[in-house]
Design a protein around this motif. Structure first.
Motif, PDB file in Angstrom:
ATOM      1  N   LEU A  15      18.701 -35.109  50.309  1.00  0.00           N
ATOM      2  CA  LEU A  15      19.374 -33.270  50.734  1.00  0.00           C
ATOM      3  C   LEU A  15      18.683 -32.463  49.256  1.00  0.00           C
ATOM      4  O   LEU A  15      18.435 -31.603  49.229  1.00  0.00           O
ATOM      5  N   PRO A  16      19.130 -32.883  47.935  1.00  0.00           N
ATOM      6  CA  PRO A  16      18.777 -31.980  46.806  1.00  0.00           C
ATOM      7  C   PRO A  16      17.410 -31.603  46.962  1.00  0.00           C
ATOM      8  O   PRO A  16      17.171 -31.012  46.122  1.00  0.00           O
ATOM      9  N   PHE A  17      16.173 -33.287  47.186  1.00  0.00           N
ATOM     10  CA  PHE A  17      14.644 -32.725  47.923  1.00  0.00           C
ATOM     11  C   PHE A  17      14.343 -31.890  48.549  1.00  0.00           C
ATOM     12  O   PHE A  17      13.830 -30.731  48.045  1.00  0.00           O
ATOM     13  N   LEU A  18      14.964 -31.476  49.692  1.00  0.00           N
ATOM     14  CA  LEU A  18      15.081 -30.542  50.681  1.00  0.00           C
ATOM     15  C   LEU A  18      15.681 -29.517  50.575  1.00  0.00           C
ATOM     16  O   LEU A  18      14.243 -28.209  50.136  1.00  0.00           O
ATOM     17  N   GLN A  19      16.709 -29.268  49.502  1.00  0.00           N
ATOM     18  CA  GLN A  19      17.006 -28.006  49.120  1.00  0.00           C
ATOM     19  C   GLN A  19      16.348 -27.749  48.146  1.00  0.00           C
ATOM     20  O   GLN A  19      16.256 -26.163  48.228  1.00  0.00           O
ATOM     21  N   LEU A  20      15.727 -27.952  46.902  1.00  0.00           N
ATOM     22  CA  LEU A  20      14.408 -27.588  46.154  1.00  0.00           C
ATOM     23  C   LEU A  20      13.362 -27.531  46.909  1.00  0.00           C
ATOM     24  O   LEU A  20      12.559 -25.656  46.814  1.00  0.00           O
ATOM     25  N   LEU A  21      12.680 -28.654  47.590  1.00  0.00           N
ATOM     26  CA  LEU A  21      11.209 -28.461  48.179  1.00  0.00           C
ATOM     27  C   LEU A  21      11.860 -26.987  48.946  1.00  0.00           C
ATOM     28  O   LEU A  21      10.602 -25.810  49.019  1.00  0.00           O
ATOM     29  N   SER A  22      12.572 -26.345  50.118  1.00  0.00           N
ATOM     30  CA  SER A  22      12.419 -25.574  50.605  1.00  0.00           C
ATOM     31  C   SER A  22      12.765 -24.328  50.067  1.00  0.00           C
ATOM     32  O   SER A  22      12.483 -22.945  49.827  1.00  0.00           O
TER      33      SER A  22
END
Length: 103
Positions: A15-22
């Motif tokens: 989740l945090p990976f996808l949030q930051l990448l987004s």
């Protein structure tokens, strides 16, 4: 077109990976996105070519595609990101993968 970026992260960091990448792509990743991804990665297997789940992150700064698959018998989530044509964005994505593999 740039080569895909490949690596792995701990599954609990998805989740945090996808949030930051987004965020870096200029895409507003929200709860509905996460519910979709979370459901999609449940039956994945990184050992199978057809065992990956892909999700688009179409933002104002980049159009990325993230492929995710669980490594059998572990808490590891294999990650492949395509669309990283901008060198700065590629570096940020690579840094995120490294960070979320070590936490």
């Amino acid at each position: 077109m740039a080569e895909p970026l490949r690596g792995w992260i701990w599954a609990q960091n998805a989740l945090p990976f996808l949030q930051l990448l987004s965020h870096y792509a200029g895409y507003a990743f929200d709860g509905t996105d996460w519910e979709t991804v979370e459901a999609g990665i449940g039956d994945t297997d990184d050992d199978r070519a057809d065992g990956w789940y892909t999700y688009p992150l179409v933002g104002t700064r980049a159009e990325l595609e993230v492929a995710l698959a669980l490594a059998t018998g572990s808490d590891v989530l294999a990650v492949t990101v395509t669309g990283l044509d901008d060198p700065e964005l590629r570096l940020r994505a690579d840094t995120l993968i490294s960070a979320f593999a070590s936490m």
